[in-house]
Design a protein around this motif. Structure first.
Motif, PDB file in Angstrom:
ATOM      1  N   ILE A  99     -19.129 -21.469 -66.059  1.00 18.78           N
ATOM      2  CA  ILE A  99     -19.972 -20.367 -65.593  1.00 18.78           C
ATOM      3  C   ILE A  99     -19.401 -19.776 -64.311  1.00 18.78           C
ATOM      4  CG2 ILE A  99     -22.254 -19.832 -64.607  1.00 18.78           C
ATOM      5  CD1 ILE A  99     -23.416 -21.758 -66.725  1.00 18.78           C
ATOM      6  N   ASP A 100     -18.941 -20.626 -63.411  1.00 18.69           N
ATOM      7  CA  ASP A 100     -18.332 -20.148 -62.168  1.00 18.69           C
ATOM      8  C   ASP A 100     -17.094 -19.304 -62.471  1.00 18.69           C
ATOM      9  OD1 ASP A 100     -18.021 -20.169 -59.204  1.00 18.69           O
ATOM     10  OD2 ASP A 100     -16.185 -21.277 -59.700  1.00 18.69           O
ATOM     11  N   ALA A 101     -16.266 -19.771 -63.387  1.00 20.18           N
ATOM     12  CA  ALA A 101     -15.051 -19.024 -63.739  1.00 20.18           C
ATOM     13  C   ALA A 101     -15.402 -17.693 -64.396  1.00 20.18           C
ATOM     14  CB  ALA A 101     -14.167 -19.856 -64.669  1.00 20.18           C
ATOM     15  N   ILE A 102     -16.384 -17.688 -65.272  1.00 20.55           N
ATOM     16  CA  ILE A 102     -16.794 -16.445 -65.939  1.00 20.55           C
ATOM     17  C   ILE A 102     -17.309 -15.439 -64.911  1.00 20.55           C
ATOM     18  CG2 ILE A 102     -18.539 -15.437 -67.484  1.00 20.55           C
ATOM     19  CD1 ILE A 102     -18.198 -17.981 -69.221  1.00 20.55           C
ATOM     20  N   GLU A 103     -18.084 -15.916 -63.949  1.00 23.62           N
ATOM     21  CA  GLU A 103     -18.598 -15.017 -62.913  1.00 23.62           C
ATOM     22  C   GLU A 103     -17.447 -14.388 -62.126  1.00 23.62           C
ATOM     23  OE1 GLU A 103     -21.410 -14.983 -58.956  1.00 23.62           O
ATOM     24  OE2 GLU A 103     -20.125 -16.696 -59.382  1.00 23.62           O
ATOM     25  N   ARG A 104     -16.466 -15.186 -61.771  1.00 22.41           N
ATOM     26  CA  ARG A 104     -15.321 -14.663 -61.008  1.00 22.41           C
ATOM     27  C   ARG A 104     -14.537 -13.636 -61.824  1.00 22.41           C
ATOM     28  NH1 ARG A 104     -13.419 -18.643 -56.755  1.00 22.41           N
ATOM     29  NH2 ARG A 104     -15.148 -20.105 -56.585  1.00 22.41           N
ATOM     30  N   ILE A 105     -14.346 -13.925 -63.104  1.00 23.55           N
ATOM     31  CA  ILE A 105     -13.627 -12.988 -63.978  1.00 23.55           C
ATOM     32  C   ILE A 105     -14.420 -11.697 -64.120  1.00 23.55           C
ATOM     33  CG2 ILE A 105     -12.873 -12.589 -66.362  1.00 23.55           C
ATOM     34  CD1 ILE A 105     -12.218 -15.672 -66.418  1.00 23.55           C
ATOM     35  N   GLU A 106     -15.722 -11.812 -64.323  1.00 22.76           N
ATOM     36  CA  GLU A 106     -16.568 -10.619 -64.468  1.00 22.76           C
ATOM     37  C   GLU A 106     -16.478  -9.732 -63.225  1.00 22.76           C
ATOM     38  OE1 GLU A 106     -21.227  -9.243 -64.464  1.00 22.76           O
ATOM     39  OE2 GLU A 106     -20.761 -11.390 -64.486  1.00 22.76           O
ATOM     40  N   ILE A 107     -16.615 -10.327 -62.059  1.00 22.74           N
ATOM     41  CA  ILE A 107     -16.564  -9.552 -60.812  1.00 22.74           C
ATOM     42  C   ILE A 107     -15.186  -8.928 -60.618  1.00 22.74           C
ATOM     43  CG2 ILE A 107     -16.643  -9.758 -58.289  1.00 22.74           C
ATOM     44  CD1 ILE A 107     -18.966 -11.786 -58.751  1.00 22.74           C
ATOM     45  N   ALA A 108     -14.143  -9.687 -60.932  1.00 25.60           N
ATOM     46  CA  ALA A 108     -12.784  -9.154 -60.794  1.00 25.60           C
ATOM     47  C   ALA A 108     -12.563  -7.968 -61.735  1.00 25.60           C
ATOM     48  CB  ALA A 108     -11.757 -10.253 -61.073  1.00 25.60           C
ATOM     49  N   LEU A 109     -13.007  -8.082 -62.987  1.00 30.53           N
ATOM     50  CA  LEU A 109     -12.838  -6.977 -63.940  1.00 30.53           C
ATOM     51  C   LEU A 109     -13.618  -5.737 -63.506  1.00 30.53           C
ATOM     52  CD1 LEU A 109     -12.939  -8.815 -67.372  1.00 30.53           C
ATOM     53  CD2 LEU A 109     -10.991  -7.630 -66.356  1.00 30.53           C
ATOM     54  N   ARG A 110     -14.850  -5.939 -63.075  1.00 34.62           N
ATOM     55  CA  ARG A 110     -15.645  -4.803 -62.606  1.00 34.62           C
ATOM     56  C   ARG A 110     -14.991  -4.142 -61.398  1.00 34.62           C
ATOM     57  NH1 ARG A 110     -21.672  -6.319 -61.566  1.00 34.62           N
ATOM     58  NH2 ARG A 110     -20.741  -8.273 -60.944  1.00 34.62           N
ATOM     59  N   THR A 111     -14.487  -4.966 -60.482  1.00 36.29           N
ATOM     60  CA  THR A 111     -13.861  -4.437 -59.271  1.00 36.29           C
ATOM     61  C   THR A 111     -12.624  -3.611 -59.604  1.00 36.29           C
ATOM     62  OG1 THR A 111     -14.702  -6.284 -57.977  1.00 36.29           O
ATOM     63  CG2 THR A 111     -12.839  -5.082 -57.054  1.00 36.29           C
ATOM     64  N   VAL A 112     -11.778  -4.131 -60.476  1.00 35.60           N
ATOM     65  CA  VAL A 112     -10.574  -3.398 -60.873  1.00 35.60           C
ATOM     66  C   VAL A 112     -10.966  -2.083 -61.539  1.00 35.60           C
ATOM     67  CG1 VAL A 112      -8.599  -3.425 -62.461  1.00 35.60           C
ATOM     68  CG2 VAL A 112      -9.088  -5.422 -61.029  1.00 35.60           C
ATOM     69  N   MET A 113     -11.926  -2.129 -62.442  1.00 39.11           N
ATOM     70  CA  MET A 113     -12.370  -0.921 -63.146  1.00 39.11           C
ATOM     71  C   MET A 113     -12.940   0.104 -62.160  1.00 39.11           C
ATOM     72  SD  MET A 113     -15.287  -0.468 -66.071  1.00 39.11           S
ATOM     73  CE  MET A 113     -16.651  -0.420 -64.909  1.00 39.11           C
ATOM     74  N   ILE A 114     -13.823  -0.334 -61.278  1.00 38.37           N
ATOM     75  CA  ILE A 114     -14.447   0.565 -60.305  1.00 38.37           C
ATOM     76  C   ILE A 114     -13.398   1.190 -59.396  1.00 38.37           C
ATOM     77  CG2 ILE A 114     -15.929   0.565 -58.244  1.00 38.37           C
ATOM     78  CD1 ILE A 114     -17.633  -1.581 -59.772  1.00 38.37           C
ATOM     79  N   ASN A 115     -12.486   0.377 -58.893  1.00 43.21           N
ATOM     80  CA  ASN A 115     -11.449   0.892 -57.997  1.00 43.21           C
ATOM     81  C   ASN A 115     -10.543   1.895 -58.696  1.00 43.21           C
ATOM     82  OD1 ASN A 115     -12.402  -0.609 -55.867  1.00 43.21           O
ATOM     83  ND2 ASN A 115     -10.948  -2.279 -56.165  1.00 43.21           N
ATOM     84  N   GLU A 116     -10.097   1.554 -59.893  1.00 43.68           N
ATOM     85  CA  GLU A 116      -9.192   2.445 -60.623  1.00 43.68           C
ATOM     86  C   GLU A 116      -9.859   3.777 -60.944  1.00 43.68           C
ATOM     87  OE1 GLU A 116      -5.885   2.132 -61.433  1.00 43.68           O
ATOM     88  OE2 GLU A 116      -5.976   0.369 -60.119  1.00 43.68           O
ATOM     89  N   LEU A 117     -11.109   3.724 -61.400  1.00 41.74           N
ATOM     90  CA  LEU A 117     -11.796   4.967 -61.763  1.00 41.74           C
ATOM     91  C   LEU A 117     -12.139   5.802 -60.532  1.00 41.74           C
ATOM     92  CD1 LEU A 117     -13.985   3.589 -64.674  1.00 41.74           C
ATOM     93  CD2 LEU A 117     -12.032   5.156 -64.852  1.00 41.74           C
ATOM     94  N   ALA A 118     -12.506   5.144 -59.439  1.00 38.57           N
ATOM     95  CA  ALA A 118     -12.791   5.880 -58.200  1.00 38.57           C
ATOM     96  C   ALA A 118     -11.539   6.603 -57.708  1.00 38.57           C
ATOM     97  CB  ALA A 118     -13.320   4.936 -57.129  1.00 38.57           C
ATOM     98  N   LEU A 119     -10.402   5.922 -57.766  1.00 40.48           N
ATOM     99  CA  LEU A 119      -9.146   6.554 -57.341  1.00 40.48           C
ATOM    100  C   LEU A 119      -8.716   7.658 -58.310  1.00 40.48           C
ATOM    101  CD1 LEU A 119      -7.187   3.408 -56.126  1.00 40.48           C
ATOM    102  CD2 LEU A 119      -8.136   5.250 -54.702  1.00 40.48           C
TER     103      LEU A 119
END
Length: 178
Positions: A99-119
């Motif tokens: 569960i801890d690993a899934i949470e980290r992966i989820e946050i990382a994927l969202r962060t990459v997506m948000i950053n890329e789309l914002a840029l």
């Protein structure tokens, strides 16, 4: 049927009610002993069964079952309560790690997506732009869901922000019209 609280209720709607009467924790321990499970510390075993549940515990004990005697489940010779408990604890710890690993992966994927789309769209609020979404995608529902998940109505009718996430409060304070 699963209720919002997560309990399986009500019993009176079941077509086949349970045939087995409920057992006290002491009777559950006696049943495990009668089936050949060695319990070295009955007080400790009683504690664990009080908080894990007999049904869950027996799910982990399946690996320690031997041949049935006259239809009654039996445990292999030498099988102990502690061995079954070790399996339960291993599974619990593994589940927490996953569960801890899934949470980290989820946050990382969202962060990459948000950053890329914002840029890409040169807008930190890119998700508010309905034109960036497929026509078949219900953008209005997305925005309503976001608002619903990050706000609640106070008793006085005013919209309040959930305090569980500081960054959400900060966002609404800085961008009140979002």
């Amino acid at each position: 049927m699963r209720t919002p609280a997560g309990f399986l209720l009500p019993m009176n709607n079941q077509k086949n009610p349970p045939e087995k009467p409920p057992l006290s924790v002491e009777a559950q321990l006696e049943r495990l002993c009668s089936r050949g499970l060695i319990i070295q510390d009955k007080k400790t075993a009683q504690h664990y069964l009080s908080y894990i549940s007999y049904y869950r515990f027996c799910g982990y004990a399946i690996e320690f079952e031997g041949d049935s005697i006259s239809g009654e489940k039996q445990y292999r010779s030498g099988a102990t309560f502690e061995q079954v408990l070790d399996c339960y604890n291993f599974d619990r710890k593994l589940r927490l790690l996953v569960i801890d690993a899934i949470e980290r992966i989820e946050i990382a994927l969202r962060t990459v997506m948000i950053n890329e789309l914002a840029l890409k769209y040169k807008d930190a609020h890119w998700y508010l732009n309905k034109k960036l979404f497929l026509a078949k995608f219900n953008h209005d529902d997305l925005i309503q869901t976001i608002k619903k998940e990050t706000q609640y109505k106070a008793q006085d009718g005013s919209v309040q922000h959930k305090k569980r996430e500081r960054f959400i409060q900060h966002y609404y304070d800085k961008y009140p019209k979002s």
